[in-house]
Design a protein around this motif. Structure first.
Motif, short mmCIF file in Angstrom:
data_model
loop_
_atom_site.label_atom_id
_atom_site.label_comp_id
_atom_site.label_asym_id
_atom_site.label_seq_id
_atom_site.Cartn_x
_atom_site.Cartn_y
_atom_site.Cartn_z
N PHE A 94 49.82 29.56 54.26
CA PHE A 94 51.24 29.81 54.51
C PHE A 94 52.07 29.72 53.23
O PHE A 94 53.30 29.73 53.29
N ALA A 95 51.41 29.59 52.08
CA ALA A 95 52.13 29.43 50.82
C ALA A 95 52.35 30.77 50.13
O ALA A 95 51.74 31.79 50.49
N THR A 96 53.20 30.76 49.13
CA THR A 96 53.49 31.96 48.35
C THR A 96 52.63 31.99 47.10
O THR A 96 51.99 31.00 46.74
N ASP A 97 52.65 33.14 46.43
CA ASP A 97 51.86 33.30 45.22
C ASP A 97 52.30 32.33 44.14
O ASP A 97 51.48 31.70 43.46
N ALA A 98 53.61 32.17 43.98
CA ALA A 98 54.12 31.28 42.93
C ALA A 98 53.70 29.84 43.18
O ALA A 98 53.32 29.11 42.25
N GLU A 99 53.75 29.41 44.43
CA GLU A 99 53.40 28.03 44.72
C GLU A 99 51.91 27.78 44.54
O GLU A 99 51.51 26.73 44.04
N LEU A 100 51.08 28.71 44.92
CA LEU A 100 49.63 28.57 44.73
C LEU A 100 49.27 28.52 43.25
O LEU A 100 48.31 27.86 42.85
#
Length: 294
Positions: free
Chosen positions: A40-46
């Motif tokens: 459920f995370a975004t690319d930036a957060e990963l």
């Protein structure tokens, strides 16, 4: 009622035991929580955060990508069909073969058991098995995923030993009451065998659900791919590589590859994980409670 006093060594053992089991449980569940959060995370957060349990920005882009068409729903239906029918076939043949082999008076029993053990040590191999499946016209058939593994030799031996340990008094009492062999199996043996049957139902079901290699060998039609094969394509290619997954909205922004892989793990794990609560209650039950008195 006399009070029970705990010794110092017993208390220390309990504390250490609880700590060890607690740490083991945390180590087992944390990776799964991380996978769910990462899906459920975004690319930036990963990219920014190596490990996290709760995403800062909630996104369902990975699931929108996976479920953008009904292809994966078809694959889930195929996997459910193969799992349900395959598990039923497994249990039927395992029980019907284990029950007579549990009788020590059966003629040729040792020879059959030796053949069963032999099959655990030696197999025909991938190519001969493929040729047999082809000659039987089972290619591109769901039966190719079910019949080759209709009986597990290891599971058969365990079930046979379980039947063998049932008290002879049950059989004698049932026969005195006029019960036939089939009635004895259906009315006496199977009800007492719920724990072992529930256990191997779960083992067989998980095996069918997770199997993808047999489908890679025997299923050429993408419309008949089970879930694990389709998810394998998504994991390897991180794009719509099967069926009509290519026909999605052109304005749709492709989510990061890592979140797709995590969402794929969740989709492939949750359905079979939901089966555990329904079978868990049978694992620890006493097998012969109330069967014989006196």
């Amino acid at each position: 009622m006399a009070k029970t006093y705990r010794t110092v060594s017993g208390t220390i053992f309990d504390v250490v035991n609880y700590l060890f089991l607690g740490l083991f449980a945390i180590a087992a569940i944390l990776p799964f929580i991380y996978v769910i959060s990462g899906s459920f995370a975004t690319d930036a957060e990963l990219t920014k955060r190596a490990v996290f349990l709760i995403p800062e920005t909630f996104s369902i882009a990975a699931y929108e990508f996976i479920f953008s068409t009904n292809t994966i729903l078809k694959s889930i239906g195929v996997s459910m069909y193969v799992t349900i029918i395959g598990t039923a076939v497994n249990l039927f043949f395992t029980v019907t073969m284990a029950y007579p082999l549990a009788r020590r008076s059966l003629m040729g029993r040792n020879a059959v058991l030796n053949l069963v053990v032999f099959s655990m040590l030696f197999g025909g191999g991938m190519i001969p098995t493929y040729l047999v499946i082809r000659e039987l016209s089972l290619l591109d058939s769901y039966w190719a995923l079910i019949l080759p593994g209709a009986i597990s030799a290891f599971n058969l031996i365990i079930v046979k030993n379980f039947f063998q340990e049932l008290p002879p008094g049950l059989e004698e009492a049932a026969k005195i009451d006029g019960c036939t062999e089939l009635g004895l199996l259906w009315r006496i043996v199977l009800p007492l065998s719920k724990p072992v049957l529930a256990t191997f139902t779960l083992f067989y079901a998980v095996g069918h659900w997770n199997d993808f290699f047999a489908a890679l060998l025997y299923i050429n039609n993408p419309e008949k791919w089970p879930l694990q094969v389709l998810l394998r394509q998504i994991v390897l290619l991180s794009q719509a590589a099967a069926g009509d997954l290519n026909s999605m909205d052109p304005n749709f922004v492709k989510p990061p590859d890592q979140s797709i892989k995590m969402a794929v793990i969740v989709v492939g794990t949750v359905p079979i994980l939901m089966v555990y609560p329904f079978l868990q209650k049978h694992f620890a039950k006493g097998v012969l409670i109330g069967s014989i008195k006196g």
